[in-house]
Design a protein around this motif. Structure first.
Motif, PDB file in Angstrom:
ATOM      1  N   ASP A  74       1.162   1.585  -8.520  1.00 33.26           N
ATOM      2  CA  ASP A  74       2.485   1.367  -9.093  1.00 33.26           C
ATOM      3  C   ASP A  74       2.653   2.235 -10.335  1.00 33.26           C
ATOM      4  O   ASP A  74       1.664   2.611 -10.991  1.00 33.26           O
ATOM      5  CB  ASP A  74       2.663  -0.104  -9.462  1.00 33.26           C
ATOM      6  CG  ASP A  74       2.701  -1.015  -8.249  1.00 33.26           C
ATOM      7  OD1 ASP A  74       3.016  -0.517  -7.148  1.00 33.26           O
ATOM      8  OD2 ASP A  74       2.402  -2.214  -8.406  1.00 33.26           O
ATOM      9  N   HIS A  95       1.630  16.127  -3.282  1.00 31.43           N
ATOM     10  CA  HIS A  95       2.966  16.683  -3.088  1.00 31.43           C
ATOM     11  C   HIS A  95       3.300  17.522  -4.313  1.00 31.43           C
ATOM     12  O   HIS A  95       3.214  17.041  -5.448  1.00 31.43           O
ATOM     13  CB  HIS A  95       4.007  15.579  -2.909  1.00 31.43           C
ATOM     14  CG  HIS A  95       5.384  16.112  -2.629  1.00 31.43           C
ATOM     15  ND1 HIS A  95       5.697  16.733  -1.443  1.00 31.43           N
ATOM     16  CD2 HIS A  95       6.514  16.136  -3.388  1.00 31.43           C
ATOM     17  CE1 HIS A  95       6.973  17.104  -1.475  1.00 31.43           C
ATOM     18  NE2 HIS A  95       7.480  16.759  -2.649  1.00 31.43           N
ATOM     19  N   ASP A 138       1.551  11.717  -3.752  1.00 27.73           N
ATOM     20  CA  ASP A 138       2.297  11.791  -2.499  1.00 27.73           C
ATOM     21  C   ASP A 138       3.780  11.948  -2.810  1.00 27.73           C
ATOM     22  O   ASP A 138       4.192  11.925  -3.981  1.00 27.73           O
ATOM     23  CB  ASP A 138       2.054  10.556  -1.620  1.00 27.73           C
ATOM     24  CG  ASP A 138       2.352   9.244  -2.324  1.00 27.73           C
ATOM     25  OD1 ASP A 138       3.400   9.143  -2.996  1.00 27.73           O
ATOM     26  OD2 ASP A 138       1.535   8.308  -2.221  1.00 27.73           O
ATOM     27  N   ARG A 139       4.579  12.111  -1.779  1.00 29.75           N
ATOM     28  CA  ARG A 139       6.007  12.366  -1.969  1.00 29.75           C
ATOM     29  C   ARG A 139       6.710  11.181  -2.641  1.00 29.75           C
ATOM     30  O   ARG A 139       7.567  11.359  -3.503  1.00 29.75           O
ATOM     31  CB  ARG A 139       6.681  12.681  -0.630  1.00 29.75           C
ATOM     32  CG  ARG A 139       8.151  13.055  -0.763  1.00 29.75           C
ATOM     33  CD  ARG A 139       8.768  13.272   0.597  1.00 29.75           C
ATOM     34  NE  ARG A 139       8.207  14.431   1.280  1.00 29.75           N
ATOM     35  CZ  ARG A 139       8.682  15.665   1.160  1.00 29.75           C
ATOM     36  NH1 ARG A 139       9.740  15.901   0.386  1.00 29.75           N
ATOM     37  NH2 ARG A 139       8.129  16.656   1.827  1.00 29.75           N
ATOM     38  N   ASP A 140       6.352   9.954  -2.248  1.00 35.10           N
ATOM     39  CA  ASP A 140       7.003   8.781  -2.837  1.00 35.10           C
ATOM     40  C   ASP A 140       6.713   8.683  -4.333  1.00 35.10           C
ATOM     41  O   ASP A 140       7.613   8.375  -5.131  1.00 35.10           O
ATOM     42  CB  ASP A 140       6.540   7.506  -2.133  1.00 35.10           C
ATOM     43  CG  ASP A 140       7.103   7.374  -0.728  1.00 35.10           C
ATOM     44  OD1 ASP A 140       8.083   8.077  -0.401  1.00 35.10           O
ATOM     45  OD2 ASP A 140       6.551   6.581   0.053  1.00 35.10           O
ATOM     46  N   ALA A 141       5.471   8.937  -4.716  1.00 37.60           N
ATOM     47  CA  ALA A 141       5.125   8.914  -6.135  1.00 37.60           C
ATOM     48  C   ALA A 141       5.853  10.028  -6.877  1.00 37.60           C
ATOM     49  O   ALA A 141       6.333   9.836  -8.006  1.00 37.60           O
ATOM     50  CB  ALA A 141       3.616   9.058  -6.309  1.00 37.60           C
ATOM     51  N   TRP A 142       5.930  11.196  -6.244  1.00 38.64           N
ATOM     52  CA  TRP A 142       6.666  12.318  -6.848  1.00 38.64           C
ATOM     53  C   TRP A 142       8.117  11.914  -7.119  1.00 38.64           C
ATOM     54  O   TRP A 142       8.647  12.132  -8.222  1.00 38.64           O
ATOM     55  CB  TRP A 142       6.628  13.527  -5.901  1.00 38.64           C
ATOM     56  CG  TRP A 142       7.159  14.807  -6.484  1.00 38.64           C
ATOM     57  CD1 TRP A 142       6.430  15.831  -7.008  1.00 38.64           C
ATOM     58  CD2 TRP A 142       8.538  15.206  -6.583  1.00 38.64           C
ATOM     59  NE1 TRP A 142       7.255  16.848  -7.437  1.00 38.64           N
ATOM     60  CE2 TRP A 142       8.560  16.490  -7.192  1.00 38.64           C
ATOM     61  CE3 TRP A 142       9.750  14.620  -6.236  1.00 38.64           C
ATOM     62  CZ2 TRP A 142       9.743  17.175  -7.458  1.00 38.64           C
ATOM     63  CZ3 TRP A 142      10.934  15.290  -6.498  1.00 38.64           C
ATOM     64  CH2 TRP A 142      10.931  16.559  -7.104  1.00 38.64           C
ATOM     65  N   THR A 143       8.758  11.303  -6.133  1.00 37.20           N
ATOM     66  CA  THR A 143      10.163  10.915  -6.273  1.00 37.20           C
ATOM     67  C   THR A 143      10.343   9.873  -7.370  1.00 37.20           C
ATOM     68  O   THR A 143      11.272   9.963  -8.194  1.00 37.20           O
ATOM     69  CB  THR A 143      10.693  10.371  -4.931  1.00 37.20           C
ATOM     70  OG1 THR A 143      10.568  11.390  -3.941  1.00 37.20           O
ATOM     71  CG2 THR A 143      12.146   9.954  -5.053  1.00 37.20           C
ATOM     72  N   GLU A 144       9.455   8.906  -7.428  1.00 40.62           N
ATOM     73  CA  GLU A 144       9.579   7.875  -8.466  1.00 40.62           C
ATOM     74  C   GLU A 144       9.382   8.462  -9.858  1.00 40.62           C
ATOM     75  O   GLU A 144      10.134   8.140 -10.790  1.00 40.62           O
ATOM     76  CB  GLU A 144       8.569   6.759  -8.214  1.00 40.62           C
ATOM     77  CG  GLU A 144       8.706   5.604  -9.194  1.00 40.62           C
ATOM     78  CD  GLU A 144       7.820   4.427  -8.875  1.00 40.62           C
ATOM     79  OE1 GLU A 144       8.162   3.303  -9.303  1.00 40.62           O
ATOM     80  OE2 GLU A 144       6.775   4.632  -8.197  1.00 40.62           O
TER      81      GLU A 144
END
Length: 274
Positions: A162, A237, A260-266
């Motif tokens: 998180d 990512h 990863d992509r999700d962590a990058w976006t957040e």
């Protein structure tokens, strides 16, 4: 025709340059051996220049016909940057990444090299002279820790936790003061945001699974091409702030690397916002 790159020879050359020019001068620099470039924290030493000359002189035997783009060579001939993106073959070298640390006698610096073919980074190496080991990636072949005894270990980024538990490095020094205050305030959302003042070790640490993100505002090819390929090959990512891929010719647009992509976006939406 497949491009043949003798990565082992390039890695050995980096070690030889460190042994000949970098390590003998570590904690042994005179006052005249350290000079400021653009500002007081942007330094060059006799070791940087000597190590780059050492590698440049021997590079033709490893990568015949390659354009040589070194940090110190480019300081003399800035047109090398313009030639990089369109070169059929180029090698990009940072003889000492973390020069400020090196000049201060801090044991946190590295030697970086990447190979670029027709606008694409195809190989990257980060050598730690003090640890005497290499992190190496060739496009499509993974990222590897390579030790002098010949042993190798495949590297992989750590799964992202998180946001409040993330640990990473963020280089905020090239933001304007008002924006730097905003970004540093937002970095309070993550568990740890550090800066080693050495991209070489930041990329190595992320690829080894000990960091979840890296952020840079200033983009110079010798600082990031090798590390970005290594990070991607380890599963990260990597993209500029607008989400576009990072390419050898990119000198602006910021850079964010995450597990990863999700962590990058957040991270992009909650921390590194404009």
């Amino acid at each position: 025709m497949t491009l043949e790159i003798d990565v082992a020879a390039l890695a050995a050359l980096m070690q030889e340059a460190a042994d000949a020019e970098i390590l003998p001068r570590f904690r042994n620099l005179g006052a005249g051996d350290i000079r400021a470039k653009s500002e007081a924290i942007d330094l060059v030493t006799e070791a940087d220049e000597a190590a780059e000359r050492f590698m440049k002189a021997r590079m033709e035997a490893i990568l015949p016909g390659a354009l040589f783009v070194g940090e110190e060579s480019t300081a003399v001939d800035p047109s090398l940057l313009d030639q990089l993106a369109g070169a059929d073959l180029a090698v990009v070298v940072d003889p000492i990444d973390g020069t400020y640390n090196y000049a201060a006698g801090m044991p946190l610096f590295g030697v970086m090299a990447s190979v670029v073919a027709k606008g694409e980074t195809v190989a990257g190496i980060i050598y730690d002279p003090l640890g005497n080991d290499w992190v190496i990636a060739e496009k499509g072949s993974g990222a590897w820790m390579c030790r002098p005894d010949g042993s190798q270990e495949k590297l992989a980024v750590s799964p992202a936790p998180d946001l409040e538990a993330m640990v990473g490095c963020a280089s905020t020094g090239f933001y304007a003061a008002d924006m730097r205050a905003v970004i540093m305030g937002k970095l309070a959302q993550v568990r740890v945001a550090a800066s080693y003042r050495c991209a070489a070790h930041e990329y190595r640490t992320l690829a080894g699974g000990f960091l979840h993100f890296l952020m840079y505002q200033k983009l110079m090819p010798w600082d990031h091409l090798a590390g970005c390929l290594i990070a991607e090959e380890a599963g990260a990512h990597v993209a500029r702030f607008d989400g576009t891929p990072y390419r050898p010719g990119d000198l602006a647009g910021g850079l964010l690397v995450a597990s990863d992509r999700d962590a990058w976006t957040e991270l992009r939406e909650k921390v590194f916002v404009a």
